[in-house]
Write an enzyme that holds these catalytic residues in place. Structure first.
Site, PDB file in Angstrom:
ATOM      1  N   ASP A 117      -7.323   9.166   6.337  1.00  0.00           N
ATOM      2  CA  ASP A 117      -6.426   7.773   6.429  1.00  0.00           C
ATOM      3  C   ASP A 117      -4.943   8.165   6.622  1.00  0.00           C
ATOM      4  O   ASP A 117      -4.583   8.499   5.648  1.00  0.00           O
ATOM      5  CB  ASP A 117      -6.920   7.006   5.591  1.00  0.00           C
ATOM      6  CG  ASP A 117      -6.234   5.428   5.522  1.00  0.00           C
ATOM      7  OD1 ASP A 117      -5.135   5.542   6.376  1.00  0.00           O
ATOM      8  OD2 ASP A 117      -6.778   4.787   4.948  1.00  0.00           O
ATOM      9  N   HIS A 166       0.807   5.128   2.433  1.00  0.00           N
ATOM     10  CA  HIS A 166       0.420   5.512   1.214  1.00  0.00           C
ATOM     11  C   HIS A 166       1.073   6.998   0.974  1.00  0.00           C
ATOM     12  O   HIS A 166       0.803   7.477   0.052  1.00  0.00           O
ATOM     13  CB  HIS A 166      -1.053   6.039   1.523  1.00  0.00           C
ATOM     14  CG  HIS A 166      -1.959   4.886   1.701  1.00  0.00           C
ATOM     15  ND1 HIS A 166      -2.061   3.818   0.963  1.00  0.00           N
ATOM     16  CD2 HIS A 166      -2.583   4.560   3.006  1.00  0.00           C
ATOM     17  CE1 HIS A 166      -3.038   2.677   1.543  1.00  0.00           C
ATOM     18  NE2 HIS A 166      -3.270   3.378   2.827  1.00  0.00           N
ATOM     19  N   ILE A 183       1.214   3.049  -2.070  1.00  0.00           N
ATOM     20  CA  ILE A 183       0.270   2.427  -2.797  1.00  0.00           C
ATOM     21  C   ILE A 183      -0.959   3.409  -2.536  1.00  0.00           C
ATOM     22  O   ILE A 183      -0.785   4.138  -1.454  1.00  0.00           O
ATOM     23  CB  ILE A 183      -0.025   1.054  -2.463  1.00  0.00           C
ATOM     24  CG1 ILE A 183      -0.787   0.954  -1.049  1.00  0.00           C
ATOM     25  CG2 ILE A 183       0.813   0.166  -2.893  1.00  0.00           C
ATOM     26  CD1 ILE A 183      -0.818  -0.468  -0.806  1.00  0.00           C
ATOM     27  N   GLY A 236      -7.057   1.893  -0.658  1.00  0.00           N
ATOM     28  CA  GLY A 236      -7.875   0.905  -1.165  1.00  0.00           C
ATOM     29  C   GLY A 236      -9.247   1.795  -1.263  1.00  0.00           C
ATOM     30  O   GLY A 236     -10.094   1.603  -2.324  1.00  0.00           O
TER      31      GLY A 236
END
Length: 296
Positions: free
Chosen positions: A188, A193, A208, A211
């Site tokens: 990803d 991120h 962040i 998820g």
């Protein structure tokens, strides 16, 4: 119109090959925090190839996580990557994931597009099989800010409230400051991120955690705490991403074994350092039952 629901949901399914081996699985396990303490026999099941078993969350990154990334290239969908967030995820296992596969195939399609008013939710279904038959089915809900209001179906708004009774288990799982940088190596590559400037464009003051990284961390906590480390017990795992995690924060995971009946564990995850802000909600792990008073 950036999203054409009719065009997206009627587009032909896409099928492509998947391959992975023990190195991919080891990297995924390290990316969700396995290996601490490094010589713990329970952790070596995730980090040493001679003892390796596969946490079912690996299904979300097998083959480099092409399923979720591929939704952005489906006919009828043209969106800004900075507006995209992962809204929810389900993985349903048909049998244990093998440590190595060279002949797996994945078939993906957009199952639905929902209108949430200020956002759209794209539901992507993926089915993975190898020469021995079906392996898993995944359902991803992709939240796209600013793309709602087209008059479509709203989709389900049901929520699973946490039980009023105390949890059977409460465990804390710290994350590292470089957790997202390590996890993204499993496929990803969203700069949200890693890149502070891109994160600001997306409305965050700093990068962040993925998820799906939180998703894997929480599943590992459930498997280790409730199943004695037996990954084969997991039949399905579903969640809604209710809030973000900043790398370096601690996830507090609560488990209720019997609130939803036999074979279903209800789970919540919160961010300890931010007054237990919700991270994962509507979370259920379905599992095979056994007569074991300690592990359920």
């Amino acid at each position: 119109m950036p999203i054409d629901p009719a065009k997206a949901t009627t587009a032909a399914p896409r099928t492509f090959p998947l391959a992975w081996d023990h190195k991919d699985i080891l990297l995924y396990h390290l990316g969700i925090g396995a290996g601490i303490p490094a010589t713990d026999p329970d952790e070596l099941r995730y980090t040493l190839e001679s003892r390796l078993h596969v946490l079912p969350g690996f299904a979300t990154v097998a083959g480099g996580g092409r399923a979720v990334a591929g939704v952005l290239s489906v006919p009828g969908i043209e969106v800004d990557l900075a507006a995209v967030l992962h809204g929810g995820q389900t993985v349903t296992l048909h049998r244990p994931i093998p440590v190595r596969s060279c002949d797996a195939t994945q078939t993906s399609r957009v199952a639905a597009v929902y209108d949430k008013g200020k956002a759209a939710v794209i539901v992507l279904r993926t089915d993975v099989a190898d020469g021995d038959g079906p392996l898993w089915t995944g359902t991803s809900e992709i939240f796209v800010k600013g793309e709602g209001g087209f008059g479509g179906e709203r989709g389900s708004t049901e929520r699973l409230e946490p039980p009023a009774t105390p949890p059977d288990f409460t465990v804390d799982r710290p994350t590292r400051e470089d957790q997202a940088l390590l996890y993204r190596l499993s496929g990803d590559w969203n700069p949200l991120h890693a890149d502070p400037e891109f994160a600001k464009l997306a409305g965050f003051d700093r990068p962040i955690l993925h998820g799906l990284c939180s998703y894997g961390i929480v599943l590992k906590a459930v498997v280790d705490t409730a199943f004695g480390g037996d990954v084969s017990r997991v039949r399905s795992y579903t969640t809604r991403f209710a809030g973000v995690v900043h790398p370096g924060e601690t996830l507090r995971v609560r488990l209720w074994r019997d609130a939803l009946g036999p074979g279903r564990i209800q789970v919540t995850a919160t961010a300890v350092e931010r007054d237990e802000a919700p991270v994962l909600m509507d979370t259920v792990v379905e599992h095979t039952c056994r007569l074991d008073p300690q592990h359920g």
